[in-house]
Design a protein around this motif. Structure first.
Motif, PDB file in Angstrom:
ATOM      1  N   PRO A 113     -14.805   8.405   2.465  1.00 26.17           N
ATOM      2  CA  PRO A 113     -15.597   7.968   1.485  1.00 26.17           C
ATOM      3  C   PRO A 113     -15.503   8.966   0.044  1.00 26.17           C
ATOM      4  CG  PRO A 113     -16.864   9.279   3.180  1.00 26.17           C
ATOM      5  CD  PRO A 113     -15.526   8.934   3.808  1.00 26.17           C
ATOM      6  N   THR A 114     -15.142  10.276   0.150  1.00 27.71           N
ATOM      7  CA  THR A 114     -15.076  11.193  -1.009  1.00 27.71           C
ATOM      8  C   THR A 114     -13.689  11.283  -1.430  1.00 27.71           C
ATOM      9  OG1 THR A 114     -17.063  12.332  -0.127  1.00 27.71           O
ATOM     10  CG2 THR A 114     -15.478  13.318  -2.184  1.00 27.71           C
ATOM     11  N   PRO A 115     -13.277  10.751  -2.737  1.00 27.98           N
ATOM     12  CA  PRO A 115     -12.085  10.985  -3.436  1.00 27.98           C
ATOM     13  C   PRO A 115     -11.594  12.344  -3.148  1.00 27.98           C
ATOM     14  CG  PRO A 115     -13.468   9.373  -4.569  1.00 27.98           C
ATOM     15  CD  PRO A 115     -14.526  10.093  -3.737  1.00 27.98           C
ATOM     16  N   LEU A 116     -10.187  12.451  -3.101  1.00 25.69           N
ATOM     17  CA  LEU A 116      -9.693  13.800  -3.248  1.00 25.69           C
ATOM     18  C   LEU A 116      -9.287  14.025  -4.562  1.00 25.69           C
ATOM     19  CD1 LEU A 116      -6.956  13.942  -0.463  1.00 25.69           C
ATOM     20  CD2 LEU A 116      -9.103  15.065  -0.330  1.00 25.69           C
ATOM     21  N   LYS A 117     -10.000  15.204  -5.092  1.00 24.64           N
ATOM     22  CA  LYS A 117      -9.637  15.703  -6.587  1.00 24.64           C
ATOM     23  C   LYS A 117      -8.401  16.663  -6.520  1.00 24.64           C
ATOM     24  CE  LYS A 117     -11.967  17.638 -10.646  1.00 24.64           C
ATOM     25  NZ  LYS A 117     -13.114  18.263 -11.093  1.00 24.64           N
ATOM     26  N   THR A 131       0.756  -1.185   0.072  1.00 23.03           N
ATOM     27  CA  THR A 131       0.131  -0.038  -0.029  1.00 23.03           C
ATOM     28  C   THR A 131       0.896   1.303   0.018  1.00 23.03           C
ATOM     29  OG1 THR A 131      -1.719  -0.978   1.140  1.00 23.03           O
ATOM     30  CG2 THR A 131      -1.840   1.289   1.373  1.00 23.03           C
ATOM     31  N   LEU A 132       0.438   2.425  -0.802  1.00 22.98           N
ATOM     32  CA  LEU A 132       1.379   3.322  -0.907  1.00 22.98           C
ATOM     33  C   LEU A 132       1.047   4.328   0.129  1.00 22.98           C
ATOM     34  CD1 LEU A 132       1.121   4.064  -4.769  1.00 22.98           C
ATOM     35  CD2 LEU A 132       2.525   2.427  -3.524  1.00 22.98           C
ATOM     36  N   MET A 133       1.937   4.687   1.098  1.00 27.02           N
ATOM     37  CA  MET A 133       1.678   5.866   1.924  1.00 27.02           C
ATOM     38  C   MET A 133       2.739   6.904   1.863  1.00 27.02           C
ATOM     39  SD  MET A 133       2.971   4.843   5.939  1.00 27.02           S
ATOM     40  CE  MET A 133       2.887   6.166   7.385  1.00 27.02           C
ATOM     41  N   VAL A 183       0.534  13.854   5.093  1.00 26.90           N
ATOM     42  CA  VAL A 183       1.541  12.855   5.520  1.00 26.90           C
ATOM     43  C   VAL A 183       0.888  11.747   6.255  1.00 26.90           C
ATOM     44  CG1 VAL A 183       3.666  12.386   6.434  1.00 26.90           C
ATOM     45  CG2 VAL A 183       3.554  14.412   5.173  1.00 26.90           C
ATOM     46  N   GLY A 184       0.989  10.620   5.776  1.00 22.08           N
ATOM     47  CA  GLY A 184       0.444   9.533   6.377  1.00 22.08           C
ATOM     48  C   GLY A 184      -0.856   8.760   5.677  1.00 22.08           C
ATOM     49  N   ASP A 185      -1.137   9.706   4.863  1.00 20.04           N
ATOM     50  CA  ASP A 185      -2.417   8.823   3.968  1.00 20.04           C
ATOM     51  C   ASP A 185      -1.996   7.947   3.254  1.00 20.04           C
ATOM     52  OD1 ASP A 185      -4.188  11.052   5.133  1.00 20.04           O
ATOM     53  OD2 ASP A 185      -4.106  12.146   3.389  1.00 20.04           O
ATOM     54  N   LYS A 186      -2.839   6.879   3.036  1.00 21.44           N
ATOM     55  CA  LYS A 186      -2.579   5.631   2.324  1.00 21.44           C
ATOM     56  C   LYS A 186      -3.439   5.747   0.972  1.00 21.44           C
ATOM     57  CE  LYS A 186      -1.038   2.794   6.312  1.00 21.44           C
ATOM     58  NZ  LYS A 186      -1.181   1.852   7.009  1.00 21.44           N
ATOM     59  N   LEU A 187      -2.780   5.593  -0.249  1.00 19.26           N
ATOM     60  CA  LEU A 187      -3.530   5.521  -1.449  1.00 19.26           C
ATOM     61  C   LEU A 187      -4.231   4.109  -1.615  1.00 19.26           C
ATOM     62  CD1 LEU A 187      -1.439   8.098  -1.438  1.00 19.26           C
ATOM     63  CD2 LEU A 187      -1.576   7.767  -3.945  1.00 19.26           C
ATOM     64  N   VAL A 188      -5.539   4.230  -1.701  1.00 17.17           N
ATOM     65  CA  VAL A 188      -6.362   2.899  -1.888  1.00 17.17           C
ATOM     66  C   VAL A 188      -6.474   2.962  -3.472  1.00 17.17           C
ATOM     67  CG1 VAL A 188      -8.465   1.839  -1.391  1.00 17.17           C
ATOM     68  CG2 VAL A 188      -7.311   3.465   0.306  1.00 17.17           C
ATOM     69  N   ALA A 189      -7.127   3.971  -4.118  1.00 14.14           N
ATOM     70  CA  ALA A 189      -7.364   3.731  -5.648  1.00 14.14           C
ATOM     71  C   ALA A 189      -7.105   5.233  -6.159  1.00 14.14           C
ATOM     72  CB  ALA A 189      -8.933   3.557  -5.775  1.00 14.14           C
ATOM     73  N   ALA A 217      -7.131  16.566 -14.175  1.00 13.28           N
ATOM     74  CA  ALA A 217      -7.494  16.112 -12.542  1.00 13.28           C
ATOM     75  C   ALA A 217      -7.286  14.771 -12.615  1.00 13.28           C
ATOM     76  CB  ALA A 217      -8.887  16.527 -12.368  1.00 13.28           C
ATOM     77  N   ILE A 218      -7.177  14.294 -11.118  1.00 13.49           N
ATOM     78  CA  ILE A 218      -6.895  12.724 -10.893  1.00 13.49           C
ATOM     79  C   ILE A 218      -7.596  12.728  -9.691  1.00 13.49           C
ATOM     80  CG2 ILE A 218      -4.630  13.428  -9.619  1.00 13.49           C
ATOM     81  CD1 ILE A 218      -3.735  10.410 -10.015  1.00 13.49           C
ATOM     82  N   GLU A 219      -8.525  11.842  -9.380  1.00 14.58           N
ATOM     83  CA  GLU A 219      -9.345  11.478  -7.985  1.00 14.58           C
ATOM     84  C   GLU A 219      -8.595  10.351  -7.526  1.00 14.58           C
ATOM     85  OE1 GLU A 219     -13.439  10.859  -9.060  1.00 14.58           O
ATOM     86  OE2 GLU A 219     -13.699  13.038  -9.243  1.00 14.58           O
ATOM     87  N   ILE A 220      -8.181  10.690  -6.108  1.00 15.14           N
ATOM     88  CA  ILE A 220      -7.540   9.609  -5.377  1.00 15.14           C
ATOM     89  C   ILE A 220      -8.230   9.266  -4.153  1.00 15.14           C
ATOM     90  CG2 ILE A 220      -5.346   9.114  -4.085  1.00 15.14           C
ATOM     91  CD1 ILE A 220      -4.020  11.215  -5.878  1.00 15.14           C
ATOM     92  N   THR A 221      -8.609   7.995  -3.665  1.00 13.63           N
ATOM     93  CA  THR A 221      -9.308   7.421  -2.670  1.00 13.63           C
ATOM     94  C   THR A 221      -8.090   7.197  -1.570  1.00 13.63           C
ATOM     95  OG1 THR A 221     -10.912   6.505  -3.954  1.00 13.63           O
ATOM     96  CG2 THR A 221     -10.677   5.741  -1.992  1.00 13.63           C
TER      97      THR A 221
END
Length: 541
Positions: A186-190, A121-123, A140-146, A173-177
């Motif tokens: 629940p809402t991806p970061l745009k 998992t990307l941290m 910092v510390g967020d883990k990329l899920v999708a 744009a890119i949406e990152i869960t």
């Protein structure tokens, strides 16, 4: 060199050290570059002799029993030809050429995050200040899920695939869960991709009341400007002496090296000159308006200081502007010119050697394909037993006589095999222990820190961390057990020998995670013997 061109001269420097990450910052070490601006493929058919190569490829494409990819054949031919040359001439695929360009220019189009692959998992372990990801609310510390709805956690995604998903054209744009503190948001970061600028200065701060410390990662397009700005700020804080850290700096733009070296002189001085079979001698002088033309100066180097770093160190040593402290540098004095092809690929071709002001070439010998060595002076015998002697005395016993040069005052300096420091500080033996190498190779320190020590944000500032946090003995014991659980056995004596280095590594990595790059280097520097020797020398000790 050819006059009237806008191409940058460059010193190829693929020898460098990435601190720890698979970064999306383009921070891999690369070579000095002067773009040729030529298009298309190499003109292989210019003469009867060179025409044979292109003719052979044409014959295969037109007559071979199976269909062949002409581009692949040309790549194979170019790679085989380049393999017969020196180790710094290289053929770059389009993506490699682009990365090298972005690295040295200090900018790229992306989102500005640094990540570590923790348990598939990307941290996020670092964010570019003011970059797209930080502006979008990533921490910092967020883990990329999708990414854009496609799962990237737990699927064994490759670094290349990650880069393809995250990197992109500015304005798209890119949406990152993400998962934050163990909970999926629940809402991806745009995140809107944008230009991301990366400084070549890793750290710049006051060590004591009058000594500034600046660490340069590489020599990029903006390095001299970054340096001037950093030093101006430090001079306002009272800096009168300077320690310039070029350790682990594999090089960069030749023009950046000469521009930086110019900052240490108030008059016109020959900094370096270049010459080759097809390149007339060209001299490069300081511009006589250096921001640190006066003041005591120490330059730190090690075996990973190469190319542009050695240009600066060589000029400082030859012109007796300061002292060189540390270990023998890499020994890379070959100059490359980059020729671009129409498909985005390029070749970095060695066209000249560079020479320090005293006339020495510090290039080490290197093997070529026929098993022989290019006969350039070798490094001296490693000086493990020379702790109590000056480097000049040590090298005099190991250098061949033809490699000895003199500065204007008669000081002896040496060519071949890198820059010999004025003050030799041998490597810490614990850093080369088998146990420590195994731990580093398995990335156990990074994984342990990110997995176990980053659960909560500290309730204190960076300065409090620097003064008050030292890894407890119990935590070190827990780390040793973690190492054993990973299959690396060791004795109590071995564990005790590497304890200072491992503790520093963990403390520095934690400092970087919570407080940024500068804190990382401040922690490392607390127990850095090379820095201590330089500081002692500047203070008249």
């Amino acid at each position: 060199m050819r006059k009237g061109t806008k191409r940058n001269l460059f010193i190829a420097a693929t020898y460098g050290a990435v601190l720890f990450l698979g970064l999306l910052l383009g921070q891999n070490y690369a070579g000095e570059n002067r773009w040729s601006g030529s298009g298309g493929l190499l003109p292989l058919g210019k003469t009867d002799r060179t025409g044979k190569v292109q003719h052979m490829i044409d014959l295969i494409v037109s007559n071979y029993v199976d269909s062949m990819d002409i581009g692949q054949l040309q790549d194979l031919a170019i790679n085989e030809i380049v393999a017969q040359l020196d180790p710094h001439s290289e053929y770059l695929q389009p993506d490699q050429a682009l990365k090298q360009h972005e690295t040295l220019e200090g900018s790229f189009e992306g989102i500005g995050i640094e990540y570590y692959n923790l348990h598939d998992t990307l941290m996020t372990v670092g964010l570019i200040a003011g970059g797209p990801a930080q502006r979008a609310g990533m921490r910092v510390g967020d883990k990329l899920v999708a990414i854009n709805g496609d799962a990237i956690a737990g699927v064994n995604i490759t670094d290349k695939a990650i880069e393809e998903k995250i990197r992109g054209r500015r304005g798209t744009a890119i949406e990152i869960t993400i998962n934050r503190s163990g909970k999926d948001i629940p809402t991806p970061l745009k995140v809107m991709r944008d230009r991301v600028d990366v400084s070549s200065i890793d750290a710049a701060y006051i060590i004591d009341s009058a000594t500034a410390y600046i660490k340069i990662r590489r020599f990029g397009a903006n390095t001299a400007d970054d340096f001037r700005q950093a030093l101006q700020n430090l001079k306002k804080q009272g800096a009168q002496r300077l320690i310039l850290d070029l350790r682990e700096n594999g090089g960069g733009y030749f023009s950046a090296a000469t521009a930086l070296a110019s900052q240490f002189f108030v008059d016109k001085q020959l900094i370096v000159y270049t010459q080759g079979a097809h390149e007339a001698r060209t001299d490069y002088y300081s511009s006589a308006d250096g921001i640190f033309g006066n003041g005591e100066l120490a330059v730190l180097i090690d075996e990973q200081s190469a190319s542009a770093s050695e240009i600066v160190a060589g000029a400082i040593q030859d012109l007796e502007r300061g002292i060189i402290v540390g270990r023998q540098s890499f020994g890379k004095a070959l100059v490359q010119e980059q020729f671009g092809f129409g498909d985005g690929s390029a070749i970095n071709l060695t066209v000249a050697r560079y020479y320090t002001p005293s006339g020495r070439c510090i290039q080490k010998s290197y093997p070529i394909s026929n098993g022989k060595n290019h006969h350039l002076a070798n490094r001296p015998t490693p000086a493990k037993k020379l702790m109590d002697t000056t480097i000049a005395e040590a090298v005099r016993r190991h250098r061949p006589s033809q490699d000895v040069y003199k500065t204007a005052s008669g000081k002896l300096v040496y060519g071949g095999g890198g820059i010999s420091p004025d003050v030799l500080v041998p490597a810490d033996s614990s850093g080369i222990s088998t146990l420590y190498r195994k731990i580093r190779k398995a990335n156990l320190i990074e994984t342990y820190v990110y997995d176990r020590l980053t659960k909560s944000v500290p309730a204190y500032a960076a300065e409090n961390y620097l003064k008050g946090y030292f890894l407890p003995d119990k935590e070190y014991d827990d780390f040793l057990q973690y190492v054993r659980n990973k299959g690396i056995d060791h004795t109590t004596k071995e564990a005790e020998a590497i304890k200072p280095m491992v503790r520093t590594d963990i403390e520095a990595l934690l400092g970087r995670y919570y407080f940024g790059s500068e804190t990382f280097f401040k922690v490392r520097n607390r127990s850095d013997q090379v820095l201590a020797q330089a500081l002692n020398a500047l203070q008249g000790g």
